[in-house]
Design a protein around this motif. Sequence first.
Motif, PDB file in Angstrom:
ATOM      1  N   THR A 154     -21.823  40.833  48.328  1.00  0.00           N
ATOM      2  CA  THR A 154     -20.742  40.212  49.080  1.00  0.00           C
ATOM      3  C   THR A 154     -20.737  38.714  48.792  1.00  0.00           C
ATOM      4  O   THR A 154     -21.619  37.975  49.226  1.00  0.00           O
ATOM      5  CB  THR A 154     -20.892  40.459  50.585  1.00  0.00           C
ATOM      6  N   SER A 155     -19.746  38.279  48.038  1.00  0.00           N
ATOM      7  CA  SER A 155     -19.582  36.870  47.699  1.00  0.00           C
ATOM      8  C   SER A 155     -18.562  36.267  48.660  1.00  0.00           C
ATOM      9  O   SER A 155     -18.540  36.608  49.840  1.00  0.00           O
ATOM     10  CB  SER A 155     -19.152  36.736  46.228  1.00  0.00           C
ATOM     11  N   SER A 156     -17.685  35.398  48.176  1.00  0.00           N
ATOM     12  CA  SER A 156     -16.699  34.732  49.020  1.00  0.00           C
ATOM     13  C   SER A 156     -15.706  33.988  48.144  1.00  0.00           C
ATOM     14  O   SER A 156     -16.040  33.593  47.015  1.00  0.00           O
ATOM     15  CB  SER A 156     -17.389  33.741  49.958  1.00  0.00           C
ATOM     16  N   VAL A 157     -14.514  33.747  48.658  1.00  0.00           N
ATOM     17  CA  VAL A 157     -13.583  32.880  47.933  1.00  0.00           C
ATOM     18  C   VAL A 157     -14.172  31.480  47.756  1.00  0.00           C
ATOM     19  O   VAL A 157     -13.846  30.763  46.808  1.00  0.00           O
ATOM     20  CB  VAL A 157     -12.213  32.777  48.644  1.00  0.00           C
ATOM     21  N   ALA A 158     -15.078  31.110  48.665  1.00  0.00           N
ATOM     22  CA  ALA A 158     -15.712  29.791  48.565  1.00  0.00           C
ATOM     23  C   ALA A 158     -16.635  29.688  47.360  1.00  0.00           C
ATOM     24  O   ALA A 158     -17.080  28.587  47.021  1.00  0.00           O
ATOM     25  CB  ALA A 158     -16.498  29.495  49.842  1.00  0.00           C
ATOM     26  N   SER A 159     -16.916  30.809  46.705  1.00  0.00           N
ATOM     27  CA  SER A 159     -17.797  30.796  45.537  1.00  0.00           C
ATOM     28  C   SER A 159     -17.169  30.071  44.357  1.00  0.00           C
ATOM     29  O   SER A 159     -17.882  29.607  43.455  1.00  0.00           O
ATOM     30  CB  SER A 159     -18.141  32.225  45.126  1.00  0.00           C
ATOM     31  N   SER A 160     -15.837  29.972  44.338  1.00  0.00           N
ATOM     32  CA  SER A 160     -15.167  29.372  43.182  1.00  0.00           C
ATOM     33  C   SER A 160     -14.085  28.368  43.559  1.00  0.00           C
ATOM     34  O   SER A 160     -13.414  27.839  42.680  1.00  0.00           O
ATOM     35  CB  SER A 160     -14.537  30.474  42.311  1.00  0.00           C
ATOM     36  N   LEU A 161     -13.917  28.109  44.850  1.00  0.00           N
ATOM     37  CA  LEU A 161     -12.904  27.163  45.311  1.00  0.00           C
ATOM     38  C   LEU A 161     -13.549  26.109  46.188  1.00  0.00           C
ATOM     39  O   LEU A 161     -14.521  26.391  46.887  1.00  0.00           O
ATOM     40  CB  LEU A 161     -11.816  27.890  46.114  1.00  0.00           C
ATOM     41  N   VAL A 194     -23.455  45.977  38.256  1.00  0.00           N
ATOM     42  CA  VAL A 194     -23.573  44.938  39.275  1.00  0.00           C
ATOM     43  C   VAL A 194     -22.235  44.210  39.376  1.00  0.00           C
ATOM     44  O   VAL A 194     -21.735  43.666  38.386  1.00  0.00           O
ATOM     45  CB  VAL A 194     -24.682  43.927  38.941  1.00  0.00           C
ATOM     46  N   ASN A 195     -21.659  44.216  40.557  1.00  0.00           N
ATOM     47  CA  ASN A 195     -20.385  43.541  40.803  1.00  0.00           C
ATOM     48  C   ASN A 195     -20.438  42.813  42.140  1.00  0.00           C
ATOM     49  O   ASN A 195     -21.339  43.052  42.953  1.00  0.00           O
ATOM     50  CB  ASN A 195     -19.230  44.562  40.828  1.00  0.00           C
ATOM     51  N   ALA A 196     -19.488  41.944  42.363  1.00  0.00           N
ATOM     52  CA  ALA A 196     -19.395  41.239  43.643  1.00  0.00           C
ATOM     53  C   ALA A 196     -17.985  41.365  44.194  1.00  0.00           C
ATOM     54  O   ALA A 196     -17.005  41.422  43.441  1.00  0.00           O
ATOM     55  CB  ALA A 196     -19.770  39.767  43.478  1.00  0.00           C
ATOM     56  N   ILE A 197     -17.895  41.399  45.498  1.00  0.00           N
ATOM     57  CA  ILE A 197     -16.614  41.350  46.189  1.00  0.00           C
ATOM     58  C   ILE A 197     -16.554  40.012  46.920  1.00  0.00           C
ATOM     59  O   ILE A 197     -17.498  39.623  47.620  1.00  0.00           O
ATOM     60  CB  ILE A 197     -16.469  42.519  47.173  1.00  0.00           C
ATOM     61  N   ALA A 198     -15.449  39.284  46.708  1.00  0.00           N
ATOM     62  CA  ALA A 198     -15.289  37.954  47.295  1.00  0.00           C
ATOM     63  C   ALA A 198     -14.231  38.010  48.396  1.00  0.00           C
ATOM     64  O   ALA A 198     -13.033  37.902  48.108  1.00  0.00           O
ATOM     65  CB  ALA A 198     -14.899  36.942  46.220  1.00  0.00           C
TER      66      ALA A 198
END
Length: 265
Positions: A154-161, A194-198
């Motif tokens: 579980t990632s986040s939109v904050a990971s790239s913005l 391996v994948n992430a959901i943001a």
Amino acid sequence: MSDQNVRLTISIDRLFGVYGKVVCISGSSRGLGKSLAGCFGQLGAKVVLSSHNAEELRQAEAELADKGADVAAIHANVRSHGDCKALVNGVIDHFGRIDVMICNAGIDIIRPAQTYDELEWDDIVDVNLRGYYYCAKFAAQAMLSQGGGSIIMTSSVASSLGIPGLAVYAASKGGINQLARTMAVEWATSGVRVNAIAPGYINNFMHGVHPDLDTPYQRRAMARTPMGRRGELSEYFGPYVFLASQAASFITGEILYVDGGYAAS
């Protein structure tokens, strides 16, 4: 129902089905993790709940068991390398294997970047990044020996913005994206995906986030979300189930944004 429709139904069940899969979810005594556990349980998966909060964990386990889920609960603090190892070992001891590891435990503290103290930095990074690595590491060791599996972070939109007030959280989530990509490349030929959901802004609040919607921070978040609302917990079921299923068998190293259009705006 026609023969064609029957064949289509069987095909869809094979593609997207998670029946019988062993799914472990960190941070699943509340919020998104608990909701995902309920979803996978209703779809016939064998679910392992995990949390550092023993009382919440017992309650969540009882709720899922009452709904007919095949569920177990293992107390673990993802800050601890030993706890994460014991978690995966416990999953295998109980169900014999691990098919899906969802790294989901997370915390946040919203404040200006110049005001975090050392302990706050360490706590966020320990849970959000180090804990993900530990859980993925031990899950992968088991998956590599059994011939495959799916790890979802579980990632986040904050990971790239750049989002004001989220400096440490954003750093940890950006690290998750790179962790997922690198692990995906390393393990691709061995059947471990391996994948992430943001996620964007969910109608659910993690520890460290005040639920008051009438603040400048929350108003800005909704103004930047094209759909103009927070996502409901149930709107995240499909993406996680998809990445856990055979339908995503050729997908690895991806970051899937589920954010109401936030990252596209």
